[in-house]
Design an enzyme around this catalytic site. Structure first.
Site, PDB file in Angstrom:
ATOM      1  N   SER A  98       8.805  31.340  98.447  1.00  0.00           N
ATOM      2  CA  SER A  98       8.385  30.949  99.965  1.00  0.00           C
ATOM      3  C   SER A  98       8.605  31.936 101.036  1.00  0.00           C
ATOM      4  O   SER A  98       8.140  33.144 100.963  1.00  0.00           O
ATOM      5  CB  SER A  98       9.248  29.437 100.125  1.00  0.00           C
ATOM      6  N   ASP A 234       3.982  31.735 106.648  1.00  0.00           N
ATOM      7  CA  ASP A 234       4.988  32.566 105.823  1.00  0.00           C
ATOM      8  C   ASP A 234       4.209  32.890 104.701  1.00  0.00           C
ATOM      9  O   ASP A 234       2.899  32.715 104.545  1.00  0.00           O
ATOM     10  CB  ASP A 234       6.291  31.672 105.531  1.00  0.00           C
ATOM     11  N   ASP A 236       3.972  32.602 101.491  1.00  0.00           N
ATOM     12  CA  ASP A 236       3.282  31.789 100.395  1.00  0.00           C
ATOM     13  C   ASP A 236       2.205  30.901 101.114  1.00  0.00           C
ATOM     14  O   ASP A 236       1.604  30.256 100.277  1.00  0.00           O
ATOM     15  CB  ASP A 236       4.267  31.082  99.296  1.00  0.00           C
TER      16      ASP A 236
END
Length: 285
Positions: A98, A234, A236
């Site tokens: 993430s 972000d 991902d």
């Protein structure tokens, strides 16, 4: 290697490579997932981190050795992964850490969309490593689902309903860059691309897009290019933050409130689910 139990977070498995997480861990996650859910087929995707190809490959080994078939969707954003799970009614494993720094990697797991499989549910099986091979070795089918995902998005919000805008977009050298490159020719907007090239070194700024220092490139671009809007994702691609035409960050709960108003106009009486950390801006609507 003795596994660090702190890698099992509330919703995902996440740790520093290789001190907390290795490719062996990835295979164990695949094995534990197969043991816990007993699925016939599992969707597997990965982000653009430097260790993700190896981790992805070992997840496939863990699943197929357990007798599970795999739908391998390759390097994708997490929203594409969720779409693949939902559209095919399948569980899934996404190799990603993430918004964490480059030295991290991890796994997000889906039981059945929209229900995630909590990392704590896999903890005992991963830690104990008590697995059995399946009666047969599972198969791997590779499929690119990004195109159908974009078709799905434009079915929800037709391009004709979108105003011509100038939009600065920072994808944090993550997985949303290729998505927006494909969308660019299908939308009536002018895109100012920032950090579009996937790069697991994340050379341009930190990955936690909530932190003001990681928004500097975007805010400056919005003001310099006189853009109508700025978006930052972000790595991902499952978190998005907005910047207005003055280069000022728009709080997430304000965005939730604005979207809720529009949804309630279309579907009066609908239930709005929001993060409990939101301000009174959301319930006040």
């Amino acid at each position: 290697m003795q596994l660090d139990p702190t890698i099992f977070r509330a919703y995902d498995i996440r740790g520093i490579v290789p001190s907390q997480l290795t490719a062996d861990t990835a295979e164990q996650v695949g094995r534990a997932f197969a043991t816990h859910l007993q699925p016939k087929t599992v969707v597997v995707g990965r982000d653009g981190r430097l260790t993700s190809p190896e981790f992805h490959a070992r997840v496939l080994v863990g699943l197929t050795r357990s007798g599970v078939d795999v739908l391998d969707i390759g390097q994708v954003s997490t929203d594409v992964f969720y779409y693949a799970c939902a559209s095919r009614d399948l569980p899934g494993i996404m190799v990603t850490a993430s918004h964490n720094p480059a030295e991290y990697n991890g796994f997000k797991t889906v039981r059945r969309m929209p229900e995630l499989l909590l990392a704590t549910e896999l903890k005992d099986a991963v830690m104990k490593q008590t697995y059995k091979d399946g009666p047969t070795v599972g198969t791997v089918k590779r499929r690119n689902v990004t195109g159908e995902f974009l078709d799905h998005l434009l079915n929800i919000v037709p391009a004709a309903d979108i105003k011509p805008l100038k939009v600065a977009i920072d994808t944090s050298n993550g997985m949303q860059g290729p998505i927006w490159e494909e969308l660019a020719g299908r939308l009536p907007i002018t895109i100012i691309p920032l950090c579009f090239e996937p790069d697991g070194n994340f050379p341009n700024h930190g990955n936690d897009i909530v932190q003001p220092e990681n928004q500097k490139l975007l805010r400056a671009a919005v003001k310099r290019e006189q853009a109508d809007l700025g978006l930052i994702f972000d790595p991902d691609g499952d978190r998005c933050l907005l910047v207005d035409d003055r280069g000022e960050t728009v709080p997430g709960d304000f965005v939730t409130a604005l979207l809720a108003v529009r949804m309630l106009e279309r579907s009066p009486g609908s239930t709005i689910i929001y993060d409990v950390r939101a301000s009174d801006a959301v319930p006040a609507i």
